[in-house]
Design a protein around this motif. Sequence first.
Motif, PDB file in Angstrom:
ATOM      1  N   SER A  45     -14.220   6.510   0.507  1.00 29.56           N
ATOM      2  CA  SER A  45     -14.743   6.221  -0.835  1.00 29.56           C
ATOM      3  C   SER A  45     -15.384   7.446  -1.185  1.00 29.56           C
ATOM      4  O   SER A  45     -15.663   7.732  -2.413  1.00 29.56           O
ATOM      5  N   ALA A  46     -16.187   8.259  -0.480  1.00 39.69           N
ATOM      6  CA  ALA A  46     -16.759   9.401  -0.974  1.00 39.69           C
ATOM      7  C   ALA A  46     -15.851  10.818  -0.687  1.00 39.69           C
ATOM      8  O   ALA A  46     -16.310  11.722  -0.774  1.00 39.69           O
ATOM      9  N   GLY A  47     -14.443  10.452  -0.717  1.00 38.58           N
ATOM     10  CA  GLY A  47     -13.490  11.478  -0.447  1.00 38.58           C
ATOM     11  C   GLY A  47     -13.140  12.100   0.821  1.00 38.58           C
ATOM     12  O   GLY A  47     -12.302  12.802   1.035  1.00 38.58           O
TER      13      GLY A  47
END
Length: 327
Positions: A45-47
Amino acid sequence: MYDDAFLTRLETQLRAALPRWGLASEAPLRLLTISENATFLAEGSAGAPLIFRVNRPHYHTSEEVLSELAWIRSLRAEGVADTPEPLPMTNGELLGGFDDDGQWRNVVAFSFMSGAEPQPGENLPRWFRILGAITARLHEHSRRWKRPQRFARKLWDYEAMVGSRPLWGDWRDGLGLEPDGRAVIERATQVLKVKTAAYGEAPERFGLVHADLRLANLLVDGDRLGVIDFDDCGMSWFMYDFAAAVSFMEHEPFIPELQAAWLEGYRTVAPISAEDEAIMPSLLLLRRILLTAWVATRSETPTAQAMGPAYTDGTVALAERYLVAEG
């Protein structure tokens, strides 16, 4: 096992499990490798990417997988080797899984590690020198580490590799193995049995090892050599880690140079006796025969398909050379 329809089903089931690690089920997901297990990369989700390993069924128990992860976490905590971090689910547990048409599949997640597999060439001895030092640190940790209760990993001894209880199948089923070749390997295995028994399994020679430090499980990024995939770690001879490091290229003429570099690196950290060095050719052939069985029993994997009957022929040639050298 790993045909397109199966992989599609596996991906669908893994997607459904992604929320347990805090990812959306529709997160980008792609297959990375198929060998003993299926490995996927998912976008976090945060890359930050996550690596998911979907284990082959009926191979490792849940206890064995958790034991592997316990060793990795200890190695990371003490800075012994650069290796990915096992990532827990949102409930704090490290081991997940799903039912796959009546078969339970264990699933574990790891942090992503950058890098590329080292390639045979002029730089490979340099990496083997570094690998030797890393391996020595792994062995030092293994000897002093207090294992957790219920620690369980497989035993990679003579009988488990080529003897009465072969974990990866019977080498006699090697692809394209002819009767003459079978007789050669049979003679070689009897010599190996005597040699390994004489060398013995004393604690300074036999313990917890990675057991699969081949090129595919190493990641080079700049000057860093990362180590991945402890899936086969278990109890074996410490010197077996070199034999595993040259997997699938045991016949190449540059192996003595790699062994010299590995030994040089190892000795910067810990001593190796003359007896340790003398057993290395025997363990290399033992690994080669073991892999000959693996290629036959895992013929659906890309690695095995790339080897084929030619790998069996090479094993016979190595066994013949070994028998001449051993008199």
